[in-house]
Motif scaffolding. Structure first.
Motif, PDB file in Angstrom:
ATOM      1  N   ALA A   1      -7.745  85.863 -31.786  1.00  0.00           N
ATOM      2  CA  ALA A   1      -8.869  85.323 -32.542  1.00  0.00           C
ATOM      3  C   ALA A   1     -10.554  85.321 -32.598  1.00  0.00           C
ATOM      4  CB  ALA A   1      -7.995  84.708 -33.804  1.00  0.00           C
ATOM      5  N   ALA A   2      -9.956  84.399 -31.730  1.00  0.00           N
ATOM      6  CA  ALA A   2     -11.427  83.401 -30.800  1.00  0.00           C
ATOM      7  C   ALA A   2     -12.622  84.558 -30.409  1.00  0.00           C
ATOM      8  CB  ALA A   2     -11.147  82.955 -29.273  1.00  0.00           C
ATOM      9  N   ILE A   3     -11.914  85.697 -29.749  1.00  0.00           N
ATOM     10  CA  ILE A   3     -13.061  86.766 -29.199  1.00  0.00           C
ATOM     11  C   ILE A   3     -13.819  87.168 -30.348  1.00  0.00           C
ATOM     12  CG2 ILE A   3     -13.377  88.659 -27.676  1.00  0.00           C
ATOM     13  CD1 ILE A   3     -10.678  87.959 -25.827  1.00  0.00           C
ATOM     14  N   ARG A   4     -12.681  87.670 -31.633  1.00  0.00           N
ATOM     15  CA  ARG A   4     -13.200  88.546 -32.668  1.00  0.00           C
ATOM     16  C   ARG A   4     -14.796  87.195 -33.433  1.00  0.00           C
ATOM     17  NH1 ARG A   4      -7.899  90.431 -34.907  1.00  0.00           N
ATOM     18  NH2 ARG A   4      -7.872  92.972 -34.522  1.00  0.00           N
ATOM     19  N   ALA A   5     -14.546  85.854 -33.558  1.00  0.00           N
ATOM     20  CA  ALA A   5     -15.438  85.445 -34.238  1.00  0.00           C
ATOM     21  C   ALA A   5     -16.142  84.849 -33.125  1.00  0.00           C
ATOM     22  CB  ALA A   5     -14.325  83.862 -33.938  1.00  0.00           C
ATOM     23  N   ALA A   6     -16.183  84.715 -32.217  1.00  0.00           N
ATOM     24  CA  ALA A   6     -17.148  85.051 -30.941  1.00  0.00           C
ATOM     25  C   ALA A   6     -18.280  86.386 -30.670  1.00  0.00           C
ATOM     26  CB  ALA A   6     -16.782  85.025 -29.630  1.00  0.00           C
ATOM     27  N   ALA A   7     -17.515  87.694 -31.055  1.00  0.00           N
ATOM     28  CA  ALA A   7     -18.324  88.573 -31.108  1.00  0.00           C
ATOM     29  C   ALA A   7     -18.806  88.900 -33.261  1.00  0.00           C
ATOM     30  CB  ALA A   7     -16.788  89.688 -31.140  1.00  0.00           C
TER      31      ALA A   7
ATOM     32  N   THR B   1     -31.430 105.322 -28.060  1.00  0.00           N
ATOM     33  CA  THR B   1     -31.676 106.635 -28.436  1.00  0.00           C
ATOM     34  C   THR B   1     -30.420 107.916 -28.744  1.00  0.00           C
ATOM     35  OG1 THR B   1     -31.236 107.044 -25.558  1.00  0.00           O
ATOM     36  CG2 THR B   1     -33.032 106.641 -26.935  1.00  0.00           C
ATOM     37  N   GLY B   2     -29.709 107.400 -29.089  1.00  0.00           N
ATOM     38  CA  GLY B   2     -28.351 108.366 -29.653  1.00  0.00           C
ATOM     39  C   GLY B   2     -27.106 108.304 -28.488  1.00  0.00           C
ATOM     40  N   GLY B   3     -27.917 107.849 -26.885  1.00  0.00           N
ATOM     41  CA  GLY B   3     -26.658 108.711 -25.427  1.00  0.00           C
ATOM     42  C   GLY B   3     -25.237 107.487 -25.874  1.00  0.00           C
ATOM     43  N   PRO B   4     -24.415 108.233 -24.973  1.00  0.00           N
ATOM     44  CA  PRO B   4     -23.327 107.529 -24.505  1.00  0.00           C
ATOM     45  C   PRO B   4     -23.822 105.938 -24.127  1.00  0.00           C
ATOM     46  CG  PRO B   4     -23.112 109.270 -23.580  1.00  0.00           C
ATOM     47  CD  PRO B   4     -24.616 109.157 -24.264  1.00  0.00           C
ATOM     48  N   LEU B   5     -23.286 104.514 -24.816  1.00  0.00           N
ATOM     49  CA  LEU B   5     -23.344 103.392 -24.235  1.00  0.00           C
ATOM     50  C   LEU B   5     -22.666 103.040 -22.071  1.00  0.00           C
ATOM     51  CD1 LEU B   5     -21.413 100.539 -26.589  1.00  0.00           C
ATOM     52  CD2 LEU B   5     -23.984 101.699 -26.592  1.00  0.00           C
ATOM     53  N   SER B   6     -24.009 102.335 -21.932  1.00  0.00           N
ATOM     54  CA  SER B   6     -23.447 102.259 -20.718  1.00  0.00           C
ATOM     55  C   SER B   6     -22.479 101.773 -20.542  1.00  0.00           C
ATOM     56  CB  SER B   6     -24.923 101.610 -19.737  1.00  0.00           C
ATOM     57  OG  SER B   6     -24.703 101.000 -18.507  1.00  0.00           O
ATOM     58  N   PRO B   7     -21.207 102.045 -19.274  1.00  0.00           N
ATOM     59  CA  PRO B   7     -20.418 101.057 -19.140  1.00  0.00           C
ATOM     60  C   PRO B   7     -20.532  99.578 -19.049  1.00  0.00           C
ATOM     61  CG  PRO B   7     -19.706 103.750 -18.568  1.00  0.00           C
ATOM     62  CD  PRO B   7     -20.826 103.165 -18.746  1.00  0.00           C
ATOM     63  N   TYR B   8     -21.656  99.254 -18.524  1.00  0.00           N
ATOM     64  CA  TYR B   8     -21.767  98.162 -17.130  1.00  0.00           C
ATOM     65  C   TYR B   8     -22.746  97.367 -18.666  1.00  0.00           C
ATOM     66  CZ  TYR B   8     -25.377  94.867 -15.500  1.00  0.00           C
ATOM     67  OH  TYR B   8     -25.409  93.341 -14.829  1.00  0.00           O
ATOM     68  N   ASN B   9     -23.281  97.701 -19.531  1.00  0.00           N
ATOM     69  CA  ASN B   9     -24.094  96.993 -20.654  1.00  0.00           C
ATOM     70  C   ASN B   9     -22.577  96.418 -21.698  1.00  0.00           C
ATOM     71  OD1 ASN B   9     -26.657  97.039 -19.834  1.00  0.00           O
ATOM     72  ND2 ASN B   9     -27.024  98.598 -21.102  1.00  0.00           N
ATOM     73  N   VAL B  10     -21.512  97.559 -22.069  1.00  0.00           N
ATOM     74  CA  VAL B  10     -20.399  96.915 -22.582  1.00  0.00           C
ATOM     75  C   VAL B  10     -19.369  95.694 -21.955  1.00  0.00           C
ATOM     76  CG1 VAL B  10     -18.095  97.586 -23.367  1.00  0.00           C
ATOM     77  CG2 VAL B  10     -20.406  99.142 -23.721  1.00  0.00           C
ATOM     78  N   ARG B  11     -19.495  96.480 -20.404  1.00  0.00           N
ATOM     79  CA  ARG B  11     -18.533  94.972 -20.600  1.00  0.00           C
ATOM     80  C   ARG B  11     -19.726  94.079 -20.018  1.00  0.00           C
ATOM     81  NH1 ARG B  11     -17.395  99.241 -15.567  1.00  0.00           N
ATOM     82  NH2 ARG B  11     -19.775  98.198 -14.032  1.00  0.00           N
ATOM     83  N   ARG B  12     -20.660  93.378 -19.926  1.00  0.00           N
ATOM     84  CA  ARG B  12     -21.412  92.698 -19.747  1.00  0.00           C
ATOM     85  C   ARG B  12     -21.875  91.875 -21.013  1.00  0.00           C
ATOM     86  NH1 ARG B  12     -27.923  93.997 -18.659  1.00  0.00           N
ATOM     87  NH2 ARG B  12     -27.298  94.133 -20.554  1.00  0.00           N
ATOM     88  N   THR B  13     -21.447  92.860 -22.243  1.00  0.00           N
ATOM     89  CA  THR B  13     -22.273  91.471 -23.287  1.00  0.00           C
ATOM     90  C   THR B  13     -20.224  91.257 -23.893  1.00  0.00           C
ATOM     91  OG1 THR B  13     -22.932  93.476 -24.860  1.00  0.00           O
ATOM     92  CG2 THR B  13     -21.946  92.116 -26.154  1.00  0.00           C
ATOM     93  N   PHE B  14     -19.170  92.131 -23.453  1.00  0.00           N
ATOM     94  CA  PHE B  14     -17.879  91.170 -23.626  1.00  0.00           C
ATOM     95  C   PHE B  14     -17.978  89.883 -22.762  1.00  0.00           C
ATOM     96  CE2 PHE B  14     -13.454  91.242 -22.670  1.00  0.00           C
ATOM     97  CZ  PHE B  14     -12.902  90.971 -23.738  1.00  0.00           C
ATOM     98  N   ARG B  15     -18.216  89.642 -21.488  1.00  0.00           N
ATOM     99  CA  ARG B  15     -18.131  88.623 -20.998  1.00  0.00           C
ATOM    100  C   ARG B  15     -18.791  87.561 -21.946  1.00  0.00           C
ATOM    101  NH1 ARG B  15     -18.904  91.807 -16.191  1.00  0.00           N
ATOM    102  NH2 ARG B  15     -21.472  91.880 -15.853  1.00  0.00           N
TER     103      ARG B  15
ATOM    104  N   PHE C   1     -19.033  87.296 -25.274  1.00  0.00           N
ATOM    105  CA  PHE C   1     -17.728  87.066 -25.934  1.00  0.00           C
ATOM    106  C   PHE C   1     -17.465  86.024 -25.850  1.00  0.00           C
ATOM    107  CE2 PHE C   1     -18.390  91.600 -28.251  1.00  0.00           C
ATOM    108  CZ  PHE C   1     -19.967  90.864 -28.418  1.00  0.00           C
ATOM    109  N   LEU C   2     -17.052  86.031 -23.800  1.00  0.00           N
ATOM    110  CA  LEU C   2     -15.866  85.288 -23.462  1.00  0.00           C
ATOM    111  C   LEU C   2     -16.343  84.155 -23.417  1.00  0.00           C
ATOM    112  CD1 LEU C   2     -14.170  87.434 -20.986  1.00  0.00           C
ATOM    113  CD2 LEU C   2     -13.531  87.284 -23.237  1.00  0.00           C
ATOM    114  N   GLN C   3     -17.329  84.279 -23.408  1.00  0.00           N
ATOM    115  CA  GLN C   3     -18.625  82.497 -22.685  1.00  0.00           C
ATOM    116  C   GLN C   3     -18.599  81.965 -24.049  1.00  0.00           C
ATOM    117  OE1 GLN C   3     -22.112  83.153 -20.623  1.00  0.00           O
ATOM    118  NE2 GLN C   3     -21.946  80.536 -20.190  1.00  0.00           N
ATOM    119  N   LEU C   4     -18.294  82.726 -25.037  1.00  0.00           N
ATOM    120  CA  LEU C   4     -19.303  81.831 -26.367  1.00  0.00           C
ATOM    121  C   LEU C   4     -17.523  81.235 -27.252  1.00  0.00           C
ATOM    122  CD1 LEU C   4     -21.506  81.153 -28.858  1.00  0.00           C
ATOM    123  CD2 LEU C   4     -20.710  83.787 -29.651  1.00  0.00           C
ATOM    124  N   ALA C   5     -16.426  82.334 -26.426  1.00  0.00           N
ATOM    125  CA  ALA C   5     -15.452  81.711 -27.301  1.00  0.00           C
ATOM    126  C   ALA C   5     -15.032  80.937 -26.480  1.00  0.00           C
ATOM    127  CB  ALA C   5     -14.328  82.978 -26.747  1.00  0.00           C
TER     128      ALA C   5
END
Length: 406
Positions: free
Chosen positions: A170-176, A288-302, A304-308
């Protein structure tokens, strides 16, 4: 024996050409002569195949030949790069000044223990890599035995793998939901990609790379509910950047997954925004319509964790796979959870002994929906004692290497 007042040690050895030859060594004492004889045996260039490898070969030469063989093997480029990087950064620098004959079981034991004191997972990767290298040397008659085989077992992780709690979910959902939504904030607003990805991961227990690779053509949605077909994974290589690989990590990973309604709603909303001609592009895409960068996904998720307020918990995207595995294992048993996760063991059994069943059991989706839905989640399954074999299952989840995101 003695000869002209000197001690002589001698033996016969069959060289690579099949011929027996006598090898001798002379010294002031019988012990010294025997020691020198052993050194001469180790230094004989004929021990290896065509002289390519021998006990006197420096370790870097073995590494170079093994890497050339690795290039020809049927492995994903990401797996190969992982081996190359670990060899370059960790194993190579520790052993580069030794010959193969000098790399004893005791020396490998010391190296692995020194690594385990820093990181057990690093030591495990080193052990795996050294097994591969010395297995290669053994097949080429360069060594008499694999020095890794006699080393001590590496310590197991101190803590059992954990699933997310409902409070953490729930905390990560709210932060996201609130990340980068403040008025007047400089830079681009959130596009909701990572917010939606974690819902899909929570509802399917997919590997992150598999979720990033989902396309509209991989999804069926009818009156029984939504089903995903895992057909690929997103990977990153230095040569090609981020791209969608047309097959998942293993044969067993190609599977159909029933989707609980909370994750299906996210995917339906995203599918509605796509055009018919977008059926083979990834659902989660960059600008640009290409696949998301795994690195950017991890960075954004971190972020979320900090915000939560959860940045010190060690939570990573892998915990979503653990959580799904835990819910299904406690609701249906560990074997059903292993099948749901796409682990290799059950697929081998089915492939060799059982006619493949293409039907999709919707029960896991029902358990995941009841337990992890955003509104009114029921934590009954998570409160149960661990299922039989659950800890082994979760350790397997922690040990598997995802091609894209950890």
């Amino acid at each position: 024996m003695t000869r002209h007042g000197r001690c002589v040690a001698e033996t016969r050895i069959r060289d690579a050409d099949g011929r027996l030859r006598k090898v001798t060594a002379t010294a002031g004492s019988q012990r010294a002569a025997t020691t020198r004889l052993k050194e001469r045996l180790l230094d004989r260039p004929d021990r290896g195949v065509n002289g390519t490898l021998s006990p006197s070969t420096p370790f870097p030469a073995l590494a170079q030949l093994w890497l050339a063989d690795l290039d020809r093997r049927d492995l994903t480029e990401t797996t190969k790069n992982g081996y190359r990087d670990h060899l370059r950064l960790h194993v190579g620098p520790a052993l580069e000044h030794f010959t193969l004959g000098e790399i004893t079981t005791g020396r490998v034991e010391w190296f692995l223990k020194s690594q385990a004191a820093v990181s057990t997972s690093m030591a495990r990767r080193s052990r795996t890599l050294l097994n591969l290298l010395f297995g290669f040397a053994l097949r080429h008659d360069a060594v008499g035995r694999n020095p890794v085989e006699g080393t001590s077992p590496l310590p197991a992780p101190k803590r059992s793998p954990q699933a997310l709690t409902l409070e953490q979910v729930a905390a990560i959902r709210a932060a996201a939901a609130s990340w980068r939504t403040e008025p007047g904030l400089p830079g681009p607003k959130s596009d909701g990609n990572v917010r939606d990805i974690i819902e899909v991961l929570l509802g399917t227990a997919m590997r992150p790379g598999e979720a990033l690779a989902l396309r509209p053509c991989d999804i069926t949605d009818d009156e029984r509910g939504m089903v995903l077909h895992v057909t690929g994974t997103v990977v990153y290589t230095r040569a090609s950047g981020t791209y969608r690989q047309s097959h998942p990590k293993t044969h067993a990973s190609a599977r159909r997954i029933p989707v609980p309604d909370f994750a299906a709603q996210v995917l339906r909303r995203r599918l509605a925004a796509l055009r018919p001609e977008d059926s083979e592009r990834t659902i989660f895409a960059n600008r640009t319509g290409g696949p998301l960068s795994p690195y950017n996904v991890r960075r954004t998720f971190r972020d979320f964790l900090q915000l939560a307020g959860l940045e010190e918990t060690g939570i990573s995207l892998r915990w979503y796979r653990r959580t799904g595995a835990t819910v299904v294992a406690r609701g249906m048993g560990s074997d059903a959870a292993a099948t749901f996760l796409g682990h290799t063991s059950s697929a081998i059994t089915e492939g060799h002994y059982i006619e493949k069943d293409l039907s999709v059991d919707l029960t896991p989706a029902a358990h995941l929906q009841r337990t992890l839905r955003p509104v009114g989640p029921d934590g009954t399954l998570l409160d149960r004692p661990a299922a039989r074999g659950e800890e082994t299952l979760l350790r397997a989840v922690d040990q598997e290497a995802d091609d894209a995101v950890g």
